[in-house]
Design a protein around this motif. Structure first.
Motif, short mmCIF file in Angstrom:
data_model
loop_
_atom_site.label_atom_id
_atom_site.label_comp_id
_atom_site.label_asym_id
_atom_site.label_seq_id
_atom_site.Cartn_x
_atom_site.Cartn_y
_atom_site.Cartn_z
N TRP A 50 3.26 5.97 -2.76
CA TRP A 50 4.45 6.75 -3.15
C TRP A 50 4.57 6.84 -4.66
O TRP A 50 5.04 7.85 -5.19
CB TRP A 50 5.71 6.14 -2.54
N ASN A 51 4.15 5.82 -5.37
CA ASN A 51 4.23 5.87 -6.84
C ASN A 51 3.23 6.85 -7.45
O ASN A 51 3.34 7.17 -8.63
CB ASN A 51 4.10 4.47 -7.44
N THR A 52 2.30 7.36 -6.66
CA THR A 52 1.41 8.42 -7.18
C THR A 52 2.16 9.75 -7.24
O THR A 52 1.73 10.65 -7.95
CB THR A 52 0.17 8.63 -6.28
N ARG A 53 3.21 9.89 -6.45
CA ARG A 53 3.97 11.13 -6.35
C ARG A 53 3.06 12.31 -5.97
O ARG A 53 3.24 13.42 -6.43
CB ARG A 53 4.76 11.40 -7.63
N ASN A 54 2.10 12.04 -5.10
CA ASN A 54 1.14 13.05 -4.65
C ASN A 54 1.38 13.30 -3.15
O ASN A 54 0.82 12.59 -2.30
CB ASN A 54 -0.27 12.52 -4.90
N PRO A 55 2.23 14.28 -2.82
CA PRO A 55 2.60 14.49 -1.41
C PRO A 55 1.43 14.64 -0.43
O PRO A 55 1.46 13.99 0.63
CB PRO A 55 3.47 15.75 -1.47
N PRO A 56 0.38 15.43 -0.72
CA PRO A 56 -0.71 15.52 0.26
C PRO A 56 -1.39 14.17 0.51
O PRO A 56 -1.73 13.83 1.64
CB PRO A 56 -1.68 16.53 -0.36
N ALA A 70 0.84 -1.20 0.00
CA ALA A 70 0.00 0.00 0.00
C ALA A 70 0.88 1.25 0.00
O ALA A 70 0.59 2.23 -0.71
CB ALA A 70 -0.93 0.00 1.21
N ALA A 71 1.96 1.23 0.77
CA ALA A 71 2.89 2.36 0.79
C ALA A 71 3.55 2.52 -0.58
O ALA A 71 3.68 3.64 -1.08
CB ALA A 71 3.95 2.16 1.86
N GLU A 72 3.93 1.43 -1.19
CA GLU A 72 4.53 1.48 -2.53
C GLU A 72 3.58 2.15 -3.53
O GLU A 72 3.97 3.05 -4.27
CB GLU A 72 4.86 0.06 -3.00
N ARG A 73 2.33 1.71 -3.52
CA ARG A 73 1.34 2.29 -4.45
C ARG A 73 1.16 3.79 -4.18
O ARG A 73 1.11 4.59 -5.12
CB ARG A 73 0.01 1.55 -4.34
N GLY A 124 6.91 1.18 -15.74
CA GLY A 124 6.12 1.99 -14.82
C GLY A 124 5.77 1.27 -13.54
O GLY A 124 6.03 0.08 -13.37
N PRO A 125 5.16 1.99 -12.60
CA PRO A 125 4.91 1.47 -11.26
C PRO A 125 4.02 0.25 -11.20
O PRO A 125 4.16 -0.57 -10.31
CB PRO A 125 4.28 2.64 -10.52
N GLU A 126 3.09 0.13 -12.13
CA GLU A 126 2.18 -1.02 -12.07
C GLU A 126 2.87 -2.34 -12.42
O GLU A 126 2.29 -3.41 -12.25
CB GLU A 126 0.95 -0.79 -12.97
N VAL A 154 9.96 5.78 -10.05
CA VAL A 154 9.23 4.52 -9.91
C VAL A 154 9.86 3.77 -8.75
O VAL A 154 11.07 3.55 -8.72
CB VAL A 154 9.28 3.66 -11.19
N LEU A 155 9.04 3.34 -7.80
CA LEU A 155 9.49 2.74 -6.55
C LEU A 155 9.00 1.31 -6.39
O LEU A 155 7.87 0.99 -6.75
CB LEU A 155 8.93 3.58 -5.38
N ARG A 156 9.85 0.48 -5.79
CA ARG A 156 9.43 -0.86 -5.36
C ARG A 156 9.88 -1.03 -3.91
O ARG A 156 11.01 -0.72 -3.57
CB ARG A 156 10.07 -1.93 -6.23
#
Length: 160
Positions: A25-31, A20-23, A146-148, A71-73
């Protein structure tokens, strides 16, 4: 509405929390990302020390002004009742480019994170991160799709 995962963790719930954290962070949406942390969360990110969601939002905003095509894993490394350790794919691995058009140097960041959670809310109250940036050639990237698709990449013991 998504399930709130609270301590104490089992292997299954710790894995869900990590992904869930990975998903997020991969949005790159800080708020959006900041909502996974307690309002008074404490962070160490390399040599930067933060406290509170507002500082987290500012930090992440600045981070992604520098790290393009991020892109994060994340992978589960270890867990106890209220702690989870992640490592750049047990641990975390992320790739990024220094230029907004992707024409700059590519990097892979390897690191470890130690997370502590509030037992009542399930929110992260403490995040300690250590990481190293390694320059890589564009053709050596793992996360081109990509992240997916991050879990499709086989990461060997050499990289853990």
């Amino acid at each position: 509405m998504s399930e709130v995962i609270r301590p104490p963790f089992t292997r299954e719930t710790a894995l869900k929390k990590v992904k869930a954290a990975e998903r997020a962070w991969n949005t790159r949406n800080p708020p959006h990302i900041s909502l996974a942390y307690t309002p008074d969360t404490i962070w160490r990110n390399r040599d930067t020390f933060l406290q509170g969601r507002e500082e987290v939002v500012k930090f992440l905003t600045k981070k992604w002004e520098r790290e393009h095509f991020y892109v994060l894993r994340k992978e589960l490394f270890a867990f106890t009742d209220d702690k989870i350790a992640v490592q750049a794919s047990i641990t975390f691995f992320y790739e990024w480019n220094e230029k907004p058009d992707g024409s700059g140097q590519w990097f892979r960041t390897y690191g470890l994170e130690d997370w502590t959670f509030d037992r009542e809310t399930g929110l992260m109250r403490k995040r300690m991160m250590s990481g190293n940036d390694v320059s890589i050639a564009e053709e050596d990237r793992w996360f081109r799709k990509g992240p997916e698709h991050v879990d499709e990449v086989k990461i060997t013991e050499r990289h853990l």
